[in-house]
Design a protein around this motif. Structure first.
Motif, PDB file in Angstrom:
ATOM      1  N   ALA A  82       3.559   4.863 -13.168  1.00 46.34           N
ATOM      2  CA  ALA A  82       3.803   4.689 -11.741  1.00 46.34           C
ATOM      3  C   ALA A  82       4.470   5.951 -11.207  1.00 46.34           C
ATOM      4  O   ALA A  82       4.983   6.775 -11.973  1.00 46.34           O
ATOM      5  CB  ALA A  82       4.697   3.476 -11.492  1.00 46.34           C
ATOM      6  N   SER A 110       0.821  -1.218   0.000  1.00 48.88           N
ATOM      7  CA  SER A 110       0.000   0.000   0.000  1.00 48.88           C
ATOM      8  C   SER A 110       0.852   1.265   0.000  1.00 48.88           C
ATOM      9  O   SER A 110       0.338   2.355  -0.283  1.00 48.88           O
ATOM     10  CB  SER A 110      -0.940   0.011   1.211  1.00 48.88           C
ATOM     11  OG  SER A 110      -0.228   0.232   2.417  1.00 48.88           O
ATOM     12  N   LYS A 136       6.448   5.802 -16.971  1.00 48.35           N
ATOM     13  CA  LYS A 136       6.461   4.357 -17.149  1.00 48.35           C
ATOM     14  C   LYS A 136       7.761   3.797 -16.582  1.00 48.35           C
ATOM     15  O   LYS A 136       8.839   4.250 -16.948  1.00 48.35           O
ATOM     16  CB  LYS A 136       6.322   3.992 -18.625  1.00 48.35           C
ATOM     17  CG  LYS A 136       4.925   4.277 -19.169  1.00 48.35           C
ATOM     18  CD  LYS A 136       4.703   3.664 -20.539  1.00 48.35           C
ATOM     19  CE  LYS A 136       3.256   3.883 -20.987  1.00 48.35           C
ATOM     20  NZ  LYS A 136       2.985   3.267 -22.312  1.00 48.35           N
ATOM     21  N   SER A 151       5.570   3.080  -6.591  1.00 49.77           N
ATOM     22  CA  SER A 151       4.162   2.683  -6.569  1.00 49.77           C
ATOM     23  C   SER A 151       3.942   1.662  -7.674  1.00 49.77           C
ATOM     24  O   SER A 151       4.731   1.558  -8.613  1.00 49.77           O
ATOM     25  CB  SER A 151       3.236   3.887  -6.775  1.00 49.77           C
ATOM     26  OG  SER A 151       3.228   4.295  -8.144  1.00 49.77           O
ATOM     27  N   HIS A 152       2.865   0.932  -7.552  1.00 51.25           N
ATOM     28  CA  HIS A 152       2.485   0.000  -8.611  1.00 51.25           C
ATOM     29  C   HIS A 152       1.938   0.792  -9.803  1.00 51.25           C
ATOM     30  O   HIS A 152       1.305   1.837  -9.619  1.00 51.25           O
ATOM     31  CB  HIS A 152       1.426  -0.981  -8.101  1.00 51.25           C
ATOM     32  CG  HIS A 152       1.933  -1.891  -7.027  1.00 51.25           C
ATOM     33  ND1 HIS A 152       2.555  -3.088  -7.304  1.00 51.25           N
ATOM     34  CD2 HIS A 152       1.941  -1.757  -5.675  1.00 51.25           C
ATOM     35  CE1 HIS A 152       2.902  -3.669  -6.168  1.00 51.25           C
ATOM     36  NE2 HIS A 152       2.539  -2.885  -5.166  1.00 51.25           N
ATOM     37  N   PRO A 153       2.163   0.324 -11.037  1.00 57.05           N
ATOM     38  CA  PRO A 153       1.655   1.057 -12.206  1.00 57.05           C
ATOM     39  C   PRO A 153       0.138   1.106 -12.222  1.00 57.05           C
ATOM     40  O   PRO A 153      -0.538   0.168 -11.791  1.00 57.05           O
ATOM     41  CB  PRO A 153       2.188   0.236 -13.392  1.00 57.05           C
ATOM     42  CG  PRO A 153       3.312  -0.587 -12.848  1.00 57.05           C
ATOM     43  CD  PRO A 153       2.955  -0.863 -11.422  1.00 57.05           C
ATOM     44  N   ASP A 154      -0.388   2.216 -12.706  1.00 64.77           N
ATOM     45  CA  ASP A 154      -1.821   2.321 -12.929  1.00 64.77           C
ATOM     46  C   ASP A 154      -2.194   1.334 -14.037  1.00 64.77           C
ATOM     47  O   ASP A 154      -1.597   1.360 -15.119  1.00 64.77           O
ATOM     48  CB  ASP A 154      -2.169   3.748 -13.349  1.00 64.77           C
ATOM     49  CG  ASP A 154      -3.669   3.941 -13.515  1.00 64.77           C
ATOM     50  OD1 ASP A 154      -4.248   3.381 -14.483  1.00 64.77           O
ATOM     51  OD2 ASP A 154      -4.249   4.682 -12.707  1.00 64.77           O
ATOM     52  N   PRO A 155      -3.168   0.449 -13.807  1.00 66.55           N
ATOM     53  CA  PRO A 155      -3.497  -0.562 -14.824  1.00 66.55           C
ATOM     54  C   PRO A 155      -4.002   0.028 -16.131  1.00 66.55           C
ATOM     55  O   PRO A 155      -3.901  -0.621 -17.182  1.00 66.55           O
ATOM     56  CB  PRO A 155      -4.575  -1.419 -14.131  1.00 66.55           C
ATOM     57  CG  PRO A 155      -5.094  -0.598 -13.004  1.00 66.55           C
ATOM     58  CD  PRO A 155      -3.979   0.291 -12.581  1.00 66.55           C
ATOM     59  N   GLU A 156      -4.519   1.248 -16.111  1.00 71.66           N
ATOM     60  CA  GLU A 156      -5.034   1.859 -17.331  1.00 71.66           C
ATOM     61  C   GLU A 156      -3.970   2.619 -18.108  1.00 71.66           C
ATOM     62  O   GLU A 156      -3.901   2.557 -19.336  1.00 71.66           O
ATOM     63  CB  GLU A 156      -6.208   2.790 -16.994  1.00 71.66           C
ATOM     64  CG  GLU A 156      -7.428   2.068 -16.432  1.00 71.66           C
ATOM     65  CD  GLU A 156      -8.598   3.012 -16.217  1.00 71.66           C
ATOM     66  OE1 GLU A 156      -8.473   4.206 -16.553  1.00 71.66           O
ATOM     67  OE2 GLU A 156      -9.633   2.544 -15.697  1.00 71.66           O
ATOM     68  N   THR A 157      -3.107   3.336 -17.378  1.00 67.96           N
ATOM     69  CA  THR A 157      -2.108   4.172 -18.058  1.00 67.96           C
ATOM     70  C   THR A 157      -0.720   3.556 -18.096  1.00 67.96           C
ATOM     71  O   THR A 157       0.122   3.959 -18.898  1.00 67.96           O
ATOM     72  CB  THR A 157      -2.002   5.541 -17.370  1.00 67.96           C
ATOM     73  OG1 THR A 157      -1.484   5.357 -16.038  1.00 67.96           O
ATOM     74  CG2 THR A 157      -3.361   6.225 -17.295  1.00 67.96           C
ATOM     75  N   LEU A 163       5.201  11.003 -12.443  1.00 74.57           N
ATOM     76  CA  LEU A 163       4.466   9.894 -13.028  1.00 74.57           C
ATOM     77  C   LEU A 163       5.117   9.530 -14.351  1.00 74.57           C
ATOM     78  O   LEU A 163       5.278  10.380 -15.236  1.00 74.57           O
ATOM     79  CB  LEU A 163       3.006  10.272 -13.238  1.00 74.57           C
ATOM     80  CG  LEU A 163       2.141  10.318 -11.978  1.00 74.57           C
ATOM     81  CD1 LEU A 163       0.747  10.856 -12.309  1.00 74.57           C
ATOM     82  CD2 LEU A 163       2.031   8.925 -11.352  1.00 74.57           C
TER      83      LEU A 163
END
Length: 426
Positions: free
Chosen positions: A228, A65, A195, A219-225, A193
């Motif tokens: 991270a 988290s 890749k 952070s974990h990558p945003d699944p849509e974009t 932010l």
């Protein structure tokens, strides 16, 4: 009544408080700020410290988290070619992951867990420990300065100074200590932010021994974009440190103040100027540490974390060592009781080896490979194997990991620091 007083509510102080609560020792944390906020940027927590966090009762979900498991550590030259790369965490064969995380969010996680377990009174905010008095019966009194300007005194069995590089507790313990040491390296830090590069969770050091970037996602990558939060550190070593005598300890600065150092650092896999300019803000601070001291203990008073061993962040183990300190203190209390003898045992175990680590990090830590490369080739190479053979690079890194306490085989085979269910008889 037994009570341990903890000066400082940072990562070290909160880790100690969680450890003491786990083994049944009452404690109170005194923190100078009026409110805790998620300050800072990226840090790495090595597998030896993640192991202790898990044993403290935190979970992988908790750490996910606030960060992301690291998969690779890589050092890359200015030509874009690898100097050294290795897997990290579970992929390296550790029994525990390594985490790259947002320092402030991790700090807030520790505070939430402590308050959930020990109550809101476990942390007293707006209360700075400014000194201490020792008593003939072996106890100690902490001198407290409150945010409203008032002062008070708190009696305790022991006092632990976890109050950082500017520690008031250390200053009283070692009044003749030299000033903070700065060797001329300036760091600019920020997050953007972007890749993630390479494995998608790689710690990448790029550049030379005098100028480099450190880049890793927190952070974990945003699944849509696919984007991270990526932490970056831009570092330059000044030829004459006196030219930057005006440098602040940690201050926000315009990106244009320093980006010219990295204007041409553009590769097909990474655009450094674009990464830096993608940040909302940048912060400047010198790379500083303190000279080692011969002891961390003064009777019923002990130091831990940066108060004991502030070190250059070249090895990504400052926060990790603070967690290790907390667990080592916990073990000492289990074995010796909550007394000065326990503090002496803790000091005997850690002060010498960690003092050596301070100096090893001052010598560039794992980035010492860049010094070696510069000495042998001026930093230029077509094939790194012709300059530093693979076995020599591996041996160099193995020695560093052993010194820092996270050699794979040794760590995996080691028993728990605190046996499950361990408790102190008060």
């Amino acid at each position: 009544m037994t009570r341990v007083l903890i000066a400082g509510g940072g990562i070290g102080g909160l880790s100690l408080a969680l450890t003491l609560h786990q083994i049944g020792v009452p404690c109170t944390v005194f923190e100078s700020v009026r409110s805790l906020r998620p300050l800072g940027v990226g840090i790495n927590i090595q597998p030896n410290a993640v192991r202790e966090l898990f044993d403290m009762g935190l979970t992988a979900d908790d750490l996910d988290s606030v960060g992301v498991p690291a998969r690779e550590w890589a050092m890359v030259g200015l030509n874009g070619q690898d100097i050294y790369a290795e897997p990290r965490g579970l992929e390296a064969g550790y029994n525990w992951p390594q985490y790259a995380m947002h320092r402030g969010e991790f700090h807030m996680l520790l505070a939430r867990v402590l308050r959930d377990r020990a109550g809101d009174d476990a942390i007293r905010l707006g209360a700075r420990v400014t000194g201490y008095e020792k008593h003939d019966d072996g106890t100690v009194t902490a001198l407290i300065e409150h945010a409203d300007g008032s002062t008070s005194r708190e009696d305790g069995t022991l006092l632990i100074g976890a109050d950082g590089i500017h520690s008031r507790v250390r200053a009283q313990m070692h009044p003749a200590q030299p000033p903070i040491h700065w060797g001329g390296a300036v760091m600019w830090r920020g997050t953007a932010l972007a890749k993630p590069i390479r494995t998608g969770s790689s710690f990448v050091g790029l550049g030379t021994h005098r100028q480099r970037m450190v880049i890793y996602p927190i952070s974990h990558p945003d699944p849509e974009t696919g984007l991270a939060l990526v932490n970056w550190i831009a570092e330059v070593t000044m030829d004459d440190p006196s030219e930057r005598a005006d440098i602040g300890w940690f201050r926000e600065v315009p990106i244009d103040d320093f980006i010219h150092h990295f204007d041409d650092w553009v590769y097909d896999w990474l655009d450094v100027p674009a990464l830096i300019r993608g940040s909302d803000s940048a912060y400047e601070n010198p790379m500083i540490d303190r000279d080692p001291v011969p002891t961390w203990v003064d009777g019923p008073v002990a130091l831990m974390g940066d108060a004991a061993h502030a070190m250059y962040p070249t090895g990504s183990n400052g926060a990790s060592q603070a967690v290790i300190d907390a667990r080592a203190l916990g073990l000492a209390f289990v074995e010796h009781g909550v007394n000065a003898g326990a503090l002496a045992a803790y000091d005997a175990k850690l002060c010498g080896p960690i003092s050596e680590l301070i100096l090893r990090n001052r010598g560039a830590g794992p980035f010492g490979l860049l010094n070696m490369l510069n000495d042998r080739s001026g930093g230029q190479y077509d094939d790194i194997d012709d300059v530093i053979p693979p076995t020599e690079r591996q041996e160099f890194m193995a020695k560093y990991k052993a010194a820092a306490g996270f050699a794979i085989e040794t760590l995996n085979a080691a028993p728990r620091t605190l046996p499950e269910g361990a408790a102190v008889k008060l």
